[in-house]
Motif scaffolding. Structure first.
Motif, mmCIF file in Angstrom:
data_model
loop_
_atom_site.group_PDB
_atom_site.id
_atom_site.type_symbol
_atom_site.label_atom_id
_atom_site.label_comp_id
_atom_site.label_asym_id
_atom_site.label_seq_id
_atom_site.Cartn_x
_atom_site.Cartn_y
_atom_site.Cartn_z
ATOM 1 N N THR A 144 26.734 16.982 11.625
ATOM 2 C CA THR A 144 25.595 16.836 12.525
ATOM 3 C C THR A 144 26.109 16.310 13.860
ATOM 4 O O THR A 144 27.268 15.890 13.975
ATOM 5 N N SER A 145 25.251 16.333 14.871
ATOM 6 C CA SER A 145 25.690 15.974 16.227
ATOM 7 C C SER A 145 24.620 15.179 16.950
ATOM 8 O O SER A 145 23.462 15.120 16.535
ATOM 9 N N LYS A 146 25.042 14.586 18.070
ATOM 10 C CA LYS A 146 24.148 13.814 18.920
ATOM 11 C C LYS A 146 24.469 14.149 20.376
ATOM 12 O O LYS A 146 25.621 14.205 20.772
ATOM 13 N N ASN A 147 23.443 14.345 21.171
ATOM 14 C CA ASN A 147 23.580 14.422 22.614
ATOM 15 C C ASN A 147 23.245 13.034 23.124
ATOM 16 O O ASN A 147 22.094 12.598 23.051
ATOM 17 N N THR A 148 24.231 12.288 23.590
ATOM 18 C CA THR A 148 24.034 10.874 23.855
ATOM 19 C C THR A 148 24.758 10.460 25.139
ATOM 20 O O THR A 148 25.051 11.312 25.988
ATOM 21 N N THR A 149 25.050 9.190 25.277
ATOM 22 C CA THR A 149 25.753 8.694 26.461
ATOM 23 C C THR A 149 26.854 7.724 26.062
ATOM 24 O O THR A 149 26.828 7.129 24.975
ATOM 25 N N LEU A 150 27.819 7.581 26.936
ATOM 26 C CA LEU A 150 28.849 6.563 26.769
ATOM 27 C C LEU A 150 28.269 5.212 27.157
ATOM 28 O O LEU A 150 27.391 5.129 28.027
ATOM 29 N N THR A 151 28.747 4.158 26.532
ATOM 30 C CA THR A 151 28.242 2.828 26.886
ATOM 31 C C THR A 151 28.684 2.430 28.291
ATOM 32 O O THR A 151 27.959 1.731 28.994
ATOM 33 N N ALA A 152 29.864 2.886 28.714
ATOM 34 C CA ALA A 152 30.355 2.584 30.059
ATOM 35 C C ALA A 152 29.785 3.588 31.050
ATOM 36 O O ALA A 152 30.111 4.773 31.004
ATOM 37 N N GLY A 153 28.897 3.124 31.915
ATOM 38 C CA GLY A 153 28.370 3.978 32.964
ATOM 39 C C GLY A 153 27.255 4.908 32.551
ATOM 40 O O GLY A 153 26.726 5.660 33.375
ATOM 41 N N GLU A 154 26.877 4.878 31.260
ATOM 42 C CA GLU A 154 25.777 5.720 30.765
ATOM 43 C C GLU A 154 26.006 7.205 31.069
ATOM 44 O O GLU A 154 25.068 7.947 31.336
ATOM 45 N N ARG A 155 27.266 7.638 31.029
ATOM 46 C CA ARG A 155 27.561 9.047 31.288
ATOM 47 C C ARG A 155 27.304 9.881 30.041
ATOM 48 O O ARG A 155 27.528 9.439 28.907
ATOM 49 N N TRP A 156 26.875 11.143 30.268
ATOM 50 C CA TRP A 156 26.563 12.064 29.174
ATOM 51 C C TRP A 156 27.772 12.319 28.279
ATOM 52 O O TRP A 156 28.914 12.408 28.752
ATOM 53 N N CYS A 157 27.518 12.465 26.981
ATOM 54 C CA CYS A 157 28.542 12.966 26.062
ATOM 55 C C CYS A 157 27.856 13.648 24.882
ATOM 56 O O CYS A 157 26.691 13.373 24.579
ATOM 57 N N PHE A 158 28.591 14.549 24.262
ATOM 58 C CA PHE A 158 28.111 15.254 23.067
ATOM 59 C C PHE A 158 29.087 14.914 21.952
ATOM 60 O O PHE A 158 30.298 15.075 22.109
ATOM 61 N N ILE A 159 28.570 14.417 20.840
ATOM 62 C CA ILE A 159 29.447 13.979 19.762
ATOM 63 C C ILE A 159 29.003 14.600 18.436
ATOM 64 O O ILE A 159 27.809 14.683 18.144
ATOM 65 N N SER A 160 29.960 15.064 17.659
ATOM 66 C CA SER A 160 29.661 15.645 16.351
ATOM 67 C C SER A 160 30.570 15.010 15.303
ATOM 68 O O SER A 160 31.719 14.646 15.595
ATOM 69 N N ARG A 161 30.044 14.864 14.087
ATOM 70 C CA ARG A 161 30.854 14.321 12.996
ATOM 71 C C ARG A 161 31.554 15.490 12.305
ATOM 72 O O ARG A 161 31.147 15.974 11.246
#
Length: 388
Positions: A184-201
């Protein structure tokens, strides 16, 4: 390697003493320390790799789902938001053009649905050309609004794999990673700077882990943060050599080795990635016919009886008077985990059962090998509740 393309992390690799090689036109790290050290870091702690050479495609619009459903072997219309699916792109004859991951998610701000395709670097241009030709026909037929974009050059992709992947990565990602299920995946943000990221397990090592897509200009900073946090977990940078031994132990097929346009999904043991019932997609008619007929060859795993090197291209033979040539090795390595040589290859189905004794021709000399069940190695974990 003067003409090789470089990922956003090329300078980081060089600064960290990576041995660089050309891989599918990209200058990529072969190894940093040793294959065994990097391999064992992933199995026992955590390993970090740059996989930015892979192709990253985005599809948006009201017709995106229907178009991808007409393109891929998996049932895209059946994918809930957040799911990742392993799928294949097949030609009109049913041969495998590429194996890939497709993700279905939404943008955090707009909630606009989108699909992400992660494709092999060596096939990116071929895939893009094929997809564009199919999309043109789809749109002309009134298939609905669909936008296709190649965002590979604007992003970086990093993978974090191993038993401590969650603990290492969590401080850098806004959303809770422990609750993210396998595939599964998440469209989320990095904690530093709230920049976009896409992460999948997901990953290609046989271990727990994640694959993260971020904006390309953030890649070096993100890598440095990973290794600063990773000191407490004995994190290691992992190059292509160890990634290959890891995926081979997990019996994961690699394009150009176990997979090609001359091999169909059923021969490769990937029938579960093909959803044929009531669906029309590229190659579906050919695959229906192929499925009705006996297979001519199948993918197998081999363990060598002696400590001898085994590599792609070595031939597989029967243990009879003529040592009949029946197949070929597609990948081979020394397994650091099992501490023995292992290989995958193709042979006729009648010689593929577990325990079958065979021979491998290594530089003109025959060595005994036994067919074993795949994967060679697996780590069972409770979060492996992969959606079907």
């Amino acid at each position: 390697m003067a003409d090789s393309m470089q990922t956003p992390l090329y300078d980081w690799h060089v600064a960290n003493n990576a041995q660089m090689i050309d891989f599918s036109g990209w200058s990529m790290p072969l190894q940093y320390t040793s294959v065994v050290h990097e391999h064992e870091a992933v199995r026992n702690a955590v390993g970090i790799s740059d996989i930015s050479h892979m192709g990253r495609f985005i599809f948006r619009g009201s017709g995106a789902c229907a178009f991808l459903d007409s393109l891929l072997t998996c049932s895209v219309s059946a994918m809930p938001q957040g799911q990742i699916c392993y799928s294949l792109l097949t030609n009109d004859s049913g041969g495998i053009m590429d194996d890939l991951l497709i993700g279905h998610n939404t943008y955090t701000v707009t909630e606009e649905p989108f699909y992400f395709l992660f494709v092999n670097a060596r096939n990116k241009n071929k895939d893009a050309k094929f997809i564009k030709s199919k999309l043109e026909k789809f749109l002309k037929a009134g298939g609905g609004n669909t936008a296709f974009a190649d965002c590979s050059s604007k992003t970086a992709m990093i993978t974090v794999q191993g038993p401590f992947a969650v603990e290492l990565l969590q401080p850098l990602i806004r959303d809770n990673l422990a609750g993210l299920k396998y595939y599964t995946s998440k469209n989320t943000t990095l904690t530093a700077g709230e920049r976009w990221c896409f992460i999948s397990r997901t990953g290609y090592t046989g271990e727990d882990g994640f694959e993260i897509v971020i904006e390309e200009f953030l890649a070096e900073q993100f890598m440095e943060e990973l290794f600063q946090l990773g000191k407490q977990f004995n994190a290691a940078a992992v190059g292509f050599s160890a990634r290959d031994t890891l995926r081979l132990e997990a019996a994961m097929p690699l394009y150009g080795h176990e997979l090609s346009e001359l091999i169909n999904p059923f021969e490769a043991g990937l029938g579960s990635a093909v959803k044929l019932n009531g669906r029309e997609f590229s190659g579906s008619r050919a695959l229906l016919e192929i499925k009705r007929k006996p297979l001519q060859k199948v993918r197998i795993g081999l363990e060598m009886e002696r400590q001898c090197p085994v590599h792609e291209g070595y031939t597989i033979h029967l243990q009879n008077e003529t040592a009949e040539d029946i197949g070929v090795i597609t990948s081979g390595t020394y397994s650091p985990t099992l501490q023995k040589p292992i290989a995958m290859g193709y042979v006729p189905p009648e010689h593929s059962h577990t325990g079958q004794q065979l021979l491998v021709n290594i530089c003109g000399k025959m060595y005994e090998a036994a067919v074993v069940s795949l994967p060679f190695y697996s780590r069972k974990r409770s979060f492996f509740s992969k959606a079907s």
